[in-house]
Design a protein around this motif. Structure first.
Motif, PDB file in Angstrom:
ATOM      1  N   SER A   1       0.222   5.791   4.169  1.00  0.00           N
ATOM      2  CA  SER A   1      -0.699   4.498   4.446  1.00  0.00           C
ATOM      3  C   SER A   1      -2.044   4.802   4.688  1.00  0.00           C
ATOM      4  O   SER A   1      -2.379   6.112   5.158  1.00  0.00           O
ATOM      5  CB  SER A   1       0.025   4.063   5.789  1.00  0.00           C
ATOM      6  OG  SER A   1      -0.379   4.499   6.878  1.00  0.00           O
ATOM      7  N   PHE A   2      -2.679   3.908   5.233  1.00  0.00           N
ATOM      8  CA  PHE A   2      -4.103   3.885   5.381  1.00  0.00           C
ATOM      9  C   PHE A   2      -4.287   4.597   6.805  1.00  0.00           C
ATOM     10  O   PHE A   2      -5.313   4.798   7.502  1.00  0.00           O
ATOM     11  CB  PHE A   2      -5.067   3.000   5.199  1.00  0.00           C
ATOM     12  CG  PHE A   2      -5.468   2.707   3.806  1.00  0.00           C
ATOM     13  CD1 PHE A   2      -5.360   3.614   2.811  1.00  0.00           C
ATOM     14  CD2 PHE A   2      -5.456   1.339   3.482  1.00  0.00           C
ATOM     15  CE1 PHE A   2      -5.626   3.399   1.702  1.00  0.00           C
ATOM     16  CE2 PHE A   2      -6.025   1.128   1.953  1.00  0.00           C
ATOM     17  CZ  PHE A   2      -6.044   2.045   1.155  1.00  0.00           C
ATOM     18  N   MET A   3      -3.080   4.515   7.759  1.00  0.00           N
ATOM     19  CA  MET A   3      -2.838   5.088   8.980  1.00  0.00           C
ATOM     20  C   MET A   3      -2.957   6.609   9.100  1.00  0.00           C
ATOM     21  O   MET A   3      -3.226   7.172  10.121  1.00  0.00           O
ATOM     22  CB  MET A   3      -1.844   4.379   9.752  1.00  0.00           C
ATOM     23  CG  MET A   3      -1.862   3.023  10.009  1.00  0.00           C
ATOM     24  SD  MET A   3      -0.712   2.420  10.841  1.00  0.00           S
ATOM     25  CE  MET A   3       0.529   2.323  10.020  1.00  0.00           C
TER      26      MET A   3
ATOM     27  N   TYR B   1      -3.778   8.594   5.852  1.00  0.00           N
ATOM     28  CA  TYR B   1      -4.533   8.972   4.831  1.00  0.00           C
ATOM     29  C   TYR B   1      -5.690   8.492   5.038  1.00  0.00           C
ATOM     30  O   TYR B   1      -5.801   7.457   5.291  1.00  0.00           O
ATOM     31  CB  TYR B   1      -4.051   8.561   3.409  1.00  0.00           C
ATOM     32  CG  TYR B   1      -4.594   9.221   2.324  1.00  0.00           C
ATOM     33  CD1 TYR B   1      -4.203  10.417   1.573  1.00  0.00           C
ATOM     34  CD2 TYR B   1      -5.967   8.602   1.734  1.00  0.00           C
ATOM     35  CE1 TYR B   1      -5.070  10.985   0.331  1.00  0.00           C
ATOM     36  CE2 TYR B   1      -6.751   9.202   0.454  1.00  0.00           C
ATOM     37  CZ  TYR B   1      -6.128  10.271  -0.024  1.00  0.00           C
ATOM     38  OH  TYR B   1      -6.818  10.839  -1.133  1.00  0.00           O
TER      39      TYR B   1
ATOM     40  N   ARG C   1       0.818  -1.291  -0.050  1.00  0.00           N
ATOM     41  CA  ARG C   1      -0.062   0.029   0.098  1.00  0.00           C
ATOM     42  C   ARG C   1       0.833   1.391   0.048  1.00  0.00           C
ATOM     43  O   ARG C   1       0.437   2.024  -0.639  1.00  0.00           O
ATOM     44  CB  ARG C   1      -0.888  -0.160   1.119  1.00  0.00           C
ATOM     45  CG  ARG C   1      -1.756   1.179   1.283  1.00  0.00           C
ATOM     46  CD  ARG C   1      -2.836   1.361  -0.060  1.00  0.00           C
ATOM     47  NE  ARG C   1      -3.615   0.256  -0.577  1.00  0.00           N
ATOM     48  CZ  ARG C   1      -4.401   0.084  -1.629  1.00  0.00           C
ATOM     49  NH1 ARG C   1      -4.355   1.259  -2.315  1.00  0.00           N
ATOM     50  NH2 ARG C   1      -4.984  -0.754  -1.808  1.00  0.00           N
ATOM     51  N   THR C   2       2.004   1.229   0.585  1.00  0.00           N
ATOM     52  CA  THR C   2       2.740   2.581   0.721  1.00  0.00           C
ATOM     53  C   THR C   2       3.576   2.705  -0.715  1.00  0.00           C
ATOM     54  O   THR C   2       3.522   3.838  -1.167  1.00  0.00           O
ATOM     55  CB  THR C   2       3.813   2.309   1.797  1.00  0.00           C
ATOM     56  OG1 THR C   2       3.131   2.521   3.118  1.00  0.00           O
ATOM     57  CG2 THR C   2       4.678   3.454   1.635  1.00  0.00           C
TER      58      THR C   2
ATOM     59  N   MET D   1      -9.223   7.367   4.357  1.00  0.00           N
ATOM     60  CA  MET D   1     -10.208   6.959   3.605  1.00  0.00           C
ATOM     61  C   MET D   1     -11.564   7.036   4.180  1.00  0.00           C
ATOM     62  O   MET D   1     -11.716   6.764   5.390  1.00  0.00           O
ATOM     63  CB  MET D   1      -9.735   5.343   3.116  1.00  0.00           C
ATOM     64  CG  MET D   1      -8.386   5.306   2.290  1.00  0.00           C
ATOM     65  SD  MET D   1      -8.702   5.783   0.658  1.00  0.00           S
ATOM     66  CE  MET D   1      -9.420   4.217   0.072  1.00  0.00           C
TER      67      MET D   1
END
Lengths: 784, 161
Positions: free
Chosen positions: A705-707, A709, A286-287, A711
């Protein structure tokens, strides 16, 4: 309408495999002898690559090879290109800096690849990539547009002095200036359209397989347009000629634009597969997706809208700086120009428009088309201006829009587009009714008693999709034609295969395309198979983006169907000893009108393939193809209205209601259309409230990452109230306008208009996080 | 290397894995159960959700060795032959999926939600409980509808048994 035909909300044929875990995505592909690739990426945003030392990595278990950018250059693999030529106002061509798939000399954004490790397992490849030693000499960094164009700024590319790619203009500046000068009212605005990361849930991936015996490559890749990938890999990157390269895009887990482009990793996987004579798989984590997938938006804009004393718009002047990142991605140049400034007329009669767009290099990830691509930026600007104007003029925002609506069609705007049809009053009325717009003041007053700030915001968007007439886009600089192709194969038993150049990565083509065919023949969608995503099967295709699969891709299928039906009618007439003109197609039968004589489709197909009794001179078989080039863009339009409540103590925004009344022309499958709207709304709302891409001054992507950014999650969003009004598009036989992007195009402005209405402060930047909203609330209170 | 023994979708499985092998990679790479997906590596997106001993767990954040001895159910194991699980059927019937990538994890999480709440589910609860599953396509509208629909179907199915 039959139960499975045009207009029926049929459940999707493709769902069975997805809900049972039998989807086949690129990372699911395994080939005997396959190796795994891991890229060595720059930790610096701008640096010279002084030395790459793979010696330790090569000693590690399972490592097959470590390859670098110099080897790529030695093998004459081409640099990445931007395929849309834009000229500056001085007539000079855009300034494209060289972008090698792995950097041999200079890196210009964090995450740019400098080398690749091939190993027996994913973990071994990653371990070894960490052990490759790269010496960098750091260079000064510019991570934002204003810094990049400041005097003395570090220069990214020798080809682009001042980091300026182009300084492009559209419209009549003198006339616009004159209109502004003589205006009764002038509304000015400064906006930032925040950079977004597309984040399809399936990360990009590639499996490359070189066959030495045939000197032939196969690439499984996460692509929205496999033929375009093959074309670019062949014609520009020298990987292999087209007949020696098969590109397969199997199930693809979302795209939103980010999977249009041909990226360095896919090129390197192909090249490396030949180099090591083994198949190569690469799957992004993901990164890596955050660092290397093309980003979207990232505009800074100053604009002025002028009104006469009757509140009619007389002029619009726009100056936009667009951040294209460190390199020019495949269609990057077109997004802030022809996909943006040509929509600045919105739904309104604006006699004079002038826009200047300056696109700039920065040490950030390249930026290209992301859902809506230029049109969300245009719509956000125009609709923020309209709402702000209504507030300054102290008039009802809906009525100010209505007063300026275009009502006569076709309508030629001053910025190229010729709108073919629409009814903007109808969608405004539908949305107002759906949200009980007139009841809002009472709801606001009640909320106020409870200590909450209630706001309502409109967005009357229009967009241009169904891209696009090839000749027109060619004249504007496009390097490709934007037609679509289709092939209809009627098998001897009467089942049908449709081969389409469109690509489905969630849009449901296997269902909607089958519905159109089933509708024409009066058969079940179960008798129709849709084949897509493989260059060895489908003759050609330009792929799926710009909401083009319906208006362009489906029309190509209709054109091929017309040919098939014409031939089948001839065969039926011959078999039935009737006149061809008397044959009608109903319920899977070719009938002689007004009689009980009929022959079923399978019998017609069988006759075509046995060829025992065909009309004299007719070729056997029942298979036709078509290439369809649209005559115009299509123009979906509608009104989004958002009602929110802001807690002034926390800055938290809560949705009360979100309505969308859209005009997409004819809908093949309303359930799927509404699904497209829901997803688009979520992305537009995400931009407005949640999603912010943050670089620090050193060009490090802080939100990688989703941590980090945000979503949109299920509990960030409301259920949506979606409805439709209809004007049929006259430009294609189905009357379709395209529905894939409208949600993302219209919704951001509605949300920000609602929040700024609630808090009484127009100075609010996206994403409107609680802290920003709280600050805006308190700045307003302090000012009072 | 370690030996793990587990029951996956009703079958006894023994596998040799590196100690660092994640459960999702055991499932996907060694056992060919590719319905379980990897979407984020950081335990945010939930594309990798499976059931371990009946509870929803993110298999990208679970070592294969941690699951040794456990009963694991993946998306491939919830239908009874050709008969879809009510949650699968509800996702199809309510257009609760588009690209399909998040869908297996979504369905596995949703089944666990319904099991935990029984029939006492409402929209807000479903939305809050889906916090650990990200979808980029649907805007969640039809996913929420699907879960609520399935909760009703599962109640009927449970009553019938």
């Amino acid at each position: 309408m039959s139960v499975e035909g045009i207009g029926a909300s049929v459940v999707r044929k493709e769902d069975k495999r997805f809900i049972t875990g039998k989807g086949r995505y690129v990372d699911d592909v395994r080939i005997h002898g396959m190796t795994y690739a891991a890229f060595v990426r720059s930790p610096h945003a701008h640096a010279k690559v002084k030395r790459i030392d793979p010696s330790e990595a090569l000693k590690m278990p399972g490592v097959v090879a470590v390859l670098n950018g110099q080897q790529l250059a030695d093998d004459k693999v081409g640099n990445l290109i931007c395929g849309w030529m834009i000229h500056s106002k001085d007539g000079s061509p855009m300034k494209m800096g060289a972008w090698p798939a792995m950097a041999p000399e200079t890196v210009r954004f964090v995450g740019q690849a400098v080398a690749v490790v091939l190993a027996e397992s994913r973990n071994q490849a990653r371990d070894a990539a960490d052990a490759v030693v790269v010496d960098y000499e750091e260079l000064p960094v510019v991570a934002d547009v204003r810094a990049a164009i400041a005097p003395g700024a570090p220069q990214l590319h020798p080809e682009a002095p001042g980091n300026i790619i182009y300084d492009w203009v559209i419209g009549d500046e003198a006339a616009t200036d004159a209109a502004i000068k003589s205006a009764a009212h002038l509304v000015s605005i400064d906006l930032i359209n925040n950079r977004l990361v597309p984040n399809a849930m399936e990360p990009r991936a590639a499996v490359a397989d070189y066959d030495a015996a045939e000197d032939h490559y196969t690439l499984y890749t996460t692509s929205q347009n496999p033929h375009v990938a093959r074309l670019v890999l062949s014609a520009f990157y020298n990987i292999a000629p087209e007949h020696k390269l098969r590109v397969i895009a199997p199930d693809v887990g979302g795209g939103f634009g980010s999977k249009i482009y041909i990226y360095p990793e896919e090129m390197v996987a192909l090249w490396a597969s030949k180099k090591i004579q083994r198949p190569v798989k690469w799957t992004a984590d993901r990164t890596e997706s955050f660092l290397t997938d093309a980003h979207g938006r990232d505009h800074i804009t100053h604009a002025q809208m002028a009104f006469d004393k009757d509140h009619k718009i007389v002029g619009l002047k726009v100056k936009t700086h667009a951040n294209l990142g460190a390199y020019m991605s495949l269609f990057s140049s077109s997004v802030p120009t022809y996909l943006y400034a040509t929509l600045l007329s919105g739904q309104y009669v604006i006699p004079n428009i002038h826009a200047e767009v300056i696109s700039v290099y920065t040490n950030t990830t390249p930026v290209d088309a992301y859902r809506g691509a230029g049109r969300p930026e245009a719509s956000f600007l125009v609709e923020r201006l309209m709402e702000t104007a209504a507030r300054q003029l102290k008039v009802n925002p809906a009525e100010l829009r209505r007063k300026n609506f275009i009502t006569q069609f076709p309508y030629q705007t001053p910025v190229i587009m010729a709108y073919d049809v629409g009814d903007f009053n109808a969608s405004l009325d539908a949305a107002k009714k759906a949200i009980d717009y007139d009841g809002f003041p009472a709801r606001k007053a009640k909320a106020k008693q409870e200590g909450k700030l209630r706001g309502i915001g409109l967005s009357c968007y229009i967009e241009a999709c169904g891209i696009a007439p090839s000749k027109a886009v060619g004249s504007l600089g496009a390097g490709v034609g934007l037609w679509e192709s289709a092939e209809v194969r009627v098998n001897p038993v009467g089942t049908i295969e449709i081969l389409t150049g469109s690509h489905s990565h969630g849009q449901g083509h296997e269902t909607t395309f089958a519905q159109v065919v089933a509708d024409r023949l009066g058969i079940s969608i179960g008798q129709v198979a849709i084949v897509h995503g493989d260059t060895d099967k489908v003759q050609f295709g330009m792929g799926t983006y710009g909401s083009r699969s319906g208006p362009v891709g489906l029309t190509a299928i209709v054109k091929a169907m017309e040919k098939v039906e014409a031939k089948a009618k001839k065969i039926a007439a011959h078999q039935l000893e009737a006149s061809e003109g008397d044959i009608v197609i109903e319920d899977g039968q070719f009938k002689v009108a007004g009689t009980d004589k009929a022959i079923a489709l399978p019998m017609v197909a069988l006759a075509a393939y046995t060829a025992h009794n065909l009309p004299d001179g007719m070729e056997p078989g029942l298979k036709e193809s078509a290439f369809y080039d649209p005559t115009n863009f299509t123009f979906p339009a509608g009104t989004h209205i958002c009602e929110v409540e802001v807690d002034p103590n926390t800055g938290k925004t809560t949705f009360i209601n979100f309505v969308a009344a859209d005009d997409f022309g004819r809908m093949i499958n309303p359930m799927i259309v509404e699904g497209q709207v829901h997803g688009g709304l979520a992305q537009g709302i995400g931009q407005a409230l949640l999603e912010g891409t943050v670089y620090d001054d050193n060009g490090q992507l802080v939100t990688a990452s989703f941590m980090d950014y945000t979503m949109p999650r299920a509990d960030d969003l409301p259920s949506f109230n979606v409805s439709h009004t209809t004007t049929l598009c006259p430009g294609n036989p189905l009357g379709i306008k395209g529905c894939g992007e409208a949600g993302a195009i219209g919704s951001s402005a509605a949300v920000i208009n609602a929040i700024t209405d609630a808090i009484g402060n127009d100075n609010l930047v996206m994403p409107a996080t609680p802290v920003r909203v709280w600050n805006a609330v308190h700045a307003k209170q302090a000012a009072e | 290397m370690s030996t793990v023994k587990l029951t996956i979708n009703g079958k006894a499985v023994t596998a040799e894995v590196e100690d660092r092998t994640l459960l999702v990679h055991l499932l996907r790479d060694q056992l060919g159960l590719t319905g379980t997906h990897v979407g984020c590596d950081t335990s945010q997106c939930g594309a990798c959700v499976v059931h371990i001993d009946g509870r929803a767990v993110k298999s990208c954040t679970t070592l294969a060795v941690q699951a040794s001895g456990a009963t694991v159910t993946t998306i491939e194991g919830i239908a009874k032959g050709d008969e879809l699980h009510p949650m699968q059927a509800a996702f199809r019937d309510n257009h609760g999926l588009q690209c399909g990538y998040c869908t297996p994890g979504m369905i596995m999480s949703a089944i666990d939600i319904v099991h935990r709440y029984g029939g006492n589910l409402d929209e807000d609860t479903v939305r809050a409980e889906l916090e650990g599953n990200i979808c980029r396509c649907t805007g969640y509208h039809n996913i929420v509808k699907s879960v609520l629909d399935a909760a009703g179907r599962m109640k009927v199915a449970a009553a019938a048994e």
